[in-house]
Design an enzyme around this catalytic site. Structure first.
Site, short mmCIF file in Angstrom:
data_model
loop_
_atom_site.label_atom_id
_atom_site.label_comp_id
_atom_site.label_asym_id
_atom_site.label_seq_id
_atom_site.Cartn_x
_atom_site.Cartn_y
_atom_site.Cartn_z
N HIS A 34 0.82 -1.21 0.00
CA HIS A 34 0.00 0.00 0.00
C HIS A 34 0.86 1.26 0.00
CE1 HIS A 34 -3.67 2.30 0.80
NE2 HIS A 34 -2.99 2.97 1.72
N HIS A 80 -10.25 3.44 -1.51
CA HIS A 80 -10.50 2.96 -0.15
C HIS A 80 -11.36 1.71 -0.24
CE1 HIS A 80 -9.70 5.12 3.88
NE2 HIS A 80 -8.61 5.08 3.15
#
Length: 697
Positions: A34, A80
């Site tokens: 990430h 998200h």
């Protein structure tokens, strides 16, 4: 997600010892997929990002694009997905908050939000629960911080039932002299401002670097909690603090671990941080937890000791809690302290970049397009127009405050792209639109990604904008899955080809991997957001016509129904190849629309659902019918269903007394009629059409 054995061995070898608990926590967060892009950055470097109008490209929290003399626009996209699958409300809300803070880092005023949402079928209870709460989270946060949600796109597909793709884009503007100067030197201070650190969001970046399972409840603690009140305070603070600081950074994914590592790398300086000095909402936290906490609504400010009083005065004025947590040094090391004791001491050269990790690739061949029988045309048109993907999305955007800030010229549903007025420069405007088509990118990731780019480009062009720059979001499964990694690499190549051919640089983006549920990856989803300049917002094109207008089709319809809404909705197939792209035609189309600026009643791109959907949408949006001879539209197909539903590129519809392209009919009356010569193939009252095309969710 733990570090790999190879990464652990690299760390041990470089240090000559075992990492401490705090050091391990830093690597676990900052070297996560990430935060580090270790599996993707070697490919992303291939994307073109430079142009004379690009002031700052990829690599920092937000890019800068010059839109007028001394005035910059900035825009950034964020995903998200994992948080929204587990806690849709907070997952979506914190995604919006995070992307706003990215825009704040360049001193910009956030003026608009766009959302690209991908859910399971609205008839599925779980998919509906996710969709309703994602929409509520976006709405609540955007409305409370005063940033309008002005557009986007919503897709429904079985693959997203348990694993949604939730993308947020924020647009901001800033005068040239309002951008923090950047740079740092030894002795400069590092201040954390915003909410107190707590355990919400612990492990969030590692959570986003693994696949989802049925036991989603165990990951709830990795989802951050939104606080729009503090988010609004930070917006107001940055507006006044720009002269007090050298540099601003969002404190987001990876927490302080990633923020400190990135600051040290950007400035090629060492850092000393006293973790116990940070203000905490939970005093029971240890140093590793403080370092990796992803508590929302926090930012990092870099300032000189001489400007500290200036910044502190504003922090107190806006009632934003803060801590002086560290300083820069000349030593080239990241030193972490806890209550006076050194708990981490790492060379910057080791911390800065996780080792690149390319994966094997495995191409696949999509199902070829079979011969499909020509269906009853009236039923086929109804089926396509009533598709949730084609339908008007009032049920979603009516929940957003899209007028706050009074810049919105084209509201959601009024045109092919959102248009915002830049009052600081008279009638200047920005046009912005995001597009994706998961079916196209499944069938051909390279061509599908290019189609997403060209669709966003064309949407901006059709409202009257001149496309300037793009950001992208690539969402695929685990990189250890060879087919998923191949999809990613092919998508990058498709984006590169489109950006180079169109002369539109890609100035930022986001990659989200591990989008899988119970071992099944989602359809690869590549979203592209294009931003353009509108020279005069009084001349933008809405997607409407008026009584008596001629209706014109510009561009040629081909036998291109591969991956189309028609093929899926009517025949239950996902097969064939996405539409081909002729970039010279697309650039000509953009030039034609600008040439006709101010002389058309309206214009609309032809895309999802083909000519049938585009014409029906203009009728329903106008509340005025039309009589259209569809067989007059320029085409190379002999089949009526392909003429109606092909999703060929390089086309748009224009309405006005005169218009570009081929005249195919006229607007007027209460009925929307499609004919082929003297034969009527479809006829409905406009009010029935509007009801048929309304999304129910």
């Amino acid at each position: 997600m733990a570090l790999s054995p190879g990464e652990l061995e690299l760390i041990r070898s470089a240090l000559g010892r075992e990492p401490t608990e705090v050091e391990y926590a830093l690597f676990r967060s900052h070297w996560s997929e990430h935060c580090s892009y270790k599996s993707t950055r070697m490919w992303l470097r291939r994307l073109p990002s430079k142009a004379p109008w690009v002031v700052r490209g990829p690599g920092t929290d937000a890019p800068l694009v010059e839109i007028a003399e001394g005035l910059y626009a900035t825009f950034k996209i964020e995903s998200h997905n994992h948080p929204s699958a587990v806690d849709p409300y907070n997952g979506a809300a914190t995604g919006v908050g995070g992307i706003i803070r990215d825009i704040l880092t360049v001193g910009a005023r956030p003026i608009a939000l766009l959302v690209n949402l991908h859910f399971g079928p609205p008839s599925h209870p779980h998919a509906r629960w996710i969709a309703v709460n994602v929409i509520r989270g976006i709405s609540d946060y955007g409305n409370r911080v005063g940033v309008p949600v002005v557009g986007g796109e919503t897709w429904f597909h079985e693959d997203f039932t348990y694993t949604p793709i939730v993308l947020a884009t924020c647009v901001g503007i800033v005068e040239k002299d309002g951008v923090p100067p950047g740079g740092a030197e030894p002795g400069d201070l590092i201040i954390v401002a915003g909410l107190g650190a707590d355990k919400s969001g612990l492990g969030g970046s590692a959570f986003a670097s693994k696949t989802l399972s049925e036991e989603a409840e165990e990951d709830l603690g990795a989802v951050q909690v939104a606080d729009p009140l503090m988010g609004k305070k930070l917006i107001d603070l940055v507006r006044e603090a720009r002269s007090c600081v050298k540099f601003i950074k969002d404190l987001g994914g990876g927490g302080l671990a990633t923020a400190l590592a990135e600051l040290a790398e950007w400035f090629q300086l060492g850092v000393v941080a006293e973790l116990d000095k940070i203000h905490m909402a939970d005093r029971e936290m240890g140093p590793a937890e403080v370092l990796t906490s992803e508590t929302q609504e926090r930012m990092v400010f870099v300032t000189s000791p001489s400007k500290l009083e200036c910044l502190e005065r504003l922090l107190e004025k806006f009632e934003v809690p803060y801590s002086i947590v560290g300083r820069f040094t000349a030593e080239g090391r990241v030193v972490l302290k806890w209550r006076g004791e050194v708990v981490g001491d790492l060379p910057l050269s080791l911390v800065a970049k996780a080792p690149e990790t390319p994966w094997p690739q495995e191409p696949y061949a999509p199902p070829p397009l079979p011969h499909v029988p020509e269906p009853p045309i009236e039923k086929a048109i109804d089926a396509v127009l009533s598709s949730p993907n084609v339908a008007f999305k009032q049920a979603i955007y009516e929940r957003f405050d899209f007028d706050v800030g009074v810049r919105t010229v084209l509201k959601p549903g009024e045109g092919d792209a959102a248009v915002l007025k830049i009052y600081e420069r008279g009638n200047l405007g920005l046009a912005v639109k995001g597009d994706a088509n998961p079916r196209f990118t499944y069938l051909n990731p390279r061509l599908g990604a290019a189609n997403a780019f060209i669709k966003a480009y064309r949407n901006v062009a059709v409202v009257g904008g001149r496309p300037l720059a793009a950001v992208d979001s690539i969402n695929v499964g685990s990189p250890s899955r060879p087919s998923a990694y191949w999809q990613f690499v092919e998508a990058v190549e498709g984006l590169r080809e489109a950006a180079e051919a169109l002369g539109v640089p890609i100035v930022g983006g986001k990659v989200s991997l591990y989008n899988e549920y119970k071992g099944k990856p989602v359809a690869p989803t590549v979203a592209v957001v294009v931003l353009g300049v509108v020279e005069d917002v009084s001349k933008v094109n809405k997607a409407v016509w008026k009584e008596g207008d001629g209706v014109y089709v510009w561009g040629v319809t081909k036998d291109e129904v591969g991956g189309s809404e028609y093929l899926h909705r009517v025949h239950g197939l996902v097969a064939g190849q996405p539409p081909s792209i002729d970039y010279s035609v697309e650039k000509e189309l953009a030039a034609v629309v600008r040439k006709w600026a101010g002389r058309l009643t309206g214009a609309k791109d032809v895309g999802l659902g083909g000519l049938a959907a585009a014409l029906a949408k203009m009728a329903a949006a106008s509340g005025i019918g039309a009589d259209i001879d569809i067989c007059k539209a320029p085409s190379t197909t002999a089949r009526l269903d392909y003429l109606l539903f092909s999703e060929s590129n390089g086309r748009f519809i224009a309405a006005g007394e005169e218009g570009p392209g081929t005249r195919v009919g006229a607007a007027g009356g209460d009925y929307f009629t499609l004919r082929c010569g003297s034969t009527i193939v479809y006829k409905r009252k406009v009010e029935e059409l509007a009801e048929l095309m309304s999304l129910k969710i």
